[in-house]
Design a protein around this motif. Structure first.
Motif, short mmCIF file in Angstrom:
data_model
loop_
_atom_site.label_atom_id
_atom_site.label_comp_id
_atom_site.label_asym_id
_atom_site.label_seq_id
_atom_site.Cartn_x
_atom_site.Cartn_y
_atom_site.Cartn_z
N LYS A 1 0.83 -1.20 0.00
CA LYS A 1 0.00 0.00 0.00
C LYS A 1 0.86 1.25 0.00
O LYS A 1 0.58 2.23 -0.72
CB LYS A 1 -0.93 0.00 1.22
N LYS A 2 1.94 1.22 0.76
CA LYS A 2 2.82 2.38 0.85
C LYS A 2 3.48 2.68 -0.48
O LYS A 2 3.53 3.84 -0.93
CB LYS A 2 3.88 2.14 1.93
N ILE A 3 3.99 1.64 -1.15
CA ILE A 3 4.69 1.86 -2.41
C ILE A 3 3.71 2.28 -3.51
O ILE A 3 4.03 3.14 -4.34
CB ILE A 3 5.49 0.62 -2.84
N LEU B 1 3.85 5.69 -5.74
CA LEU B 1 3.79 5.70 -7.19
C LEU B 1 2.65 6.57 -7.71
O LEU B 1 2.79 7.30 -8.69
CB LEU B 1 3.65 4.27 -7.72
N ALA B 2 1.52 6.50 -7.01
CA ALA B 2 0.36 7.30 -7.41
C ALA B 2 0.67 8.79 -7.25
O ALA B 2 0.29 9.61 -8.10
CB ALA B 2 -0.86 6.92 -6.58
N SER B 3 1.37 9.14 -6.18
CA SER B 3 1.71 10.56 -5.96
C SER B 3 2.68 11.07 -7.02
O SER B 3 2.69 12.26 -7.33
CB SER B 3 2.33 10.73 -4.56
N LEU B 4 3.48 10.16 -7.58
CA LEU B 4 4.41 10.52 -8.65
C LEU B 4 3.78 10.39 -10.03
O LEU B 4 4.45 10.63 -11.04
CB LEU B 4 5.66 9.64 -8.56
N GLU B 5 2.50 9.99 -10.05
CA GLU B 5 1.76 9.78 -11.29
C GLU B 5 2.44 8.77 -12.18
O GLU B 5 2.55 8.95 -13.40
CB GLU B 5 1.55 11.11 -12.03
N ILE B 6 2.86 7.66 -11.57
CA ILE B 6 3.51 6.58 -12.31
C ILE B 6 2.55 5.39 -12.37
O ILE B 6 2.17 4.83 -11.34
CB ILE B 6 4.83 6.15 -11.63
N ASN C 1 17.47 6.39 -17.55
CA ASN C 1 17.15 7.71 -16.99
C ASN C 1 15.94 7.66 -16.08
O ASN C 1 15.90 8.33 -15.03
CB ASN C 1 16.91 8.70 -18.13
N PHE C 2 14.93 6.87 -16.46
CA PHE C 2 13.74 6.75 -15.64
C PHE C 2 14.08 6.09 -14.31
O PHE C 2 13.58 6.49 -13.25
CB PHE C 2 12.70 5.92 -16.39
N THR C 3 14.97 5.10 -14.35
CA THR C 3 15.39 4.42 -13.12
C THR C 3 16.10 5.40 -12.18
O THR C 3 15.91 5.36 -10.96
CB THR C 3 16.32 3.24 -13.46
N ARG C 4 16.90 6.28 -12.75
CA ARG C 4 17.60 7.29 -11.94
C ARG C 4 16.62 8.25 -11.29
O ARG C 4 16.78 8.63 -10.12
CB ARG C 4 18.59 8.05 -12.81
N LYS C 5 15.60 8.66 -12.03
CA LYS C 5 14.60 9.56 -11.47
C LYS C 5 13.84 8.90 -10.33
O LYS C 5 13.51 9.53 -9.32
CB LYS C 5 13.63 10.00 -12.57
N LEU C 6 13.56 7.61 -10.50
CA LEU C 6 12.88 6.87 -9.43
C LEU C 6 13.75 6.81 -8.19
O LEU C 6 13.26 6.95 -7.06
CB LEU C 6 12.54 5.45 -9.91
N LYS C 7 15.04 6.61 -8.37
CA LYS C 7 15.96 6.56 -7.24
C LYS C 7 15.97 7.89 -6.50
O LYS C 7 16.02 7.92 -5.25
CB LYS C 7 17.37 6.20 -7.72
N ASP C 8 15.92 8.99 -7.23
CA ASP C 8 15.87 10.31 -6.59
C ASP C 8 14.61 10.48 -5.75
O ASP C 8 14.58 11.30 -4.82
CB ASP C 8 15.92 11.41 -7.66
N SER C 9 13.56 9.70 -6.10
CA SER C 9 12.30 9.77 -5.35
C SER C 9 12.22 8.69 -4.28
O SER C 9 11.17 8.49 -3.66
CB SER C 9 11.11 9.62 -6.31
N GLY C 10 13.34 7.98 -4.07
CA GLY C 10 13.39 6.97 -3.03
C GLY C 10 12.93 5.59 -3.44
O GLY C 10 12.70 4.73 -2.59
N ILE C 11 12.82 5.35 -4.75
CA ILE C 11 12.38 4.04 -5.25
C ILE C 11 13.55 3.38 -5.96
O ILE C 11 14.05 3.88 -6.98
CB ILE C 11 11.19 4.18 -6.20
#
Length: 208
Positions: A111-113, A117-122, A148-158
């Motif tokens: 639920k947390k993840i 993801l929803a807050s990041l509109e992913i 690049n997408f993976t790097r952006k996710l990492k910046d968001s803690g994913i």
């Protein structure tokens, strides 16, 4: 020059995957084809060249993903007394890169993840592979875009990763009407339920 039309189909599919990051066609190939193919924009290049000004309109119906809906549509046009040709492009393998994470094992963590993801509109969806459950976060036509997408996710803690995969596009089928029918028949075709979510009527300039 009809091969140009079918080449554009495959190009559009790749551009769709690049733009949206979804879907997994091995799971839902009809969903991919539905959104990947914009037949209204795929006018044959030969029909658009200056100096070949068209004085009439041609009609194309499709694409049909299944043989059964293709056959049903052909029978319908036969019953209407229309003359037509049938064309098809064979199935093609499309290499893409999927970005994913391992699905959390507890409901609370899941639920947390998903909320993150929803807050990041992913957009995301679960899938299974080798007995494990994962969340697919995107599908890209270029490895650099996936990275690049993976790097952006990492910046968001994913912490996500990506890997190559092969998807199947097609086979796809079209019906090309030899001569545009009268107004009544055109209205029938426009209102028809083809039984295939990707199929619709397209009109385009044709040479005379």
């Amino acid at each position: 020059m009809k091969w140009l039309f079918f080449s554009l189909v495959l190009v559009n599919a790749s551009l769709y995957l690049w733009a949206t990051g979804h879907p997994d066609s091995s799971v839902d190939s009809s969903h991919m084809a539905q959104r990947a193919i914009n037949a209204r924009s795929m006018i044959l290049l030969a029909e658009r060249k200056s100096g070949n000004t068209a004085s009439s309109v041609c009609m194309r119906i499709g694409p049909f993903l299944s043989q059964s809906t293709f056959a049903d549509a052909s029978r319908m046009l036969d019953e209407m007394g229309l003359k037509f040709n049938k064309t098809a492009v064979s199935a093609r393998k499309l290499k893409t890169w999927r970005v994913f994470i391992e699905s959390p094992k507890t409901e609370e963590s899941l639920k947390k993840i998903t909320e993150t993801l929803a807050s990041l509109e992913i957009d995301h969806y679960p899938y299974e592979q080798n007995g494990m459950t994962y969340l697919s976060l995107g599908l890209f036509s270029q490895s650099g875009d996936a990275r690049n997408f993976t790097r952006k996710l990492k910046d968001s803690g994913i912490e996500a990763t990506y890997e190559p995969k092969l998807s199947t596009l097609g086979p796809l089928r079209w019906i090309e009407v030899d001569k545009v029918p009268d107004r009544y028949a055109r209205e029938q075709l426009d209102a028809a339920e083809w039984g295939d979510t990707t199929a619709h009527v397209t009109r385009f300039p044709c040479q005379t």
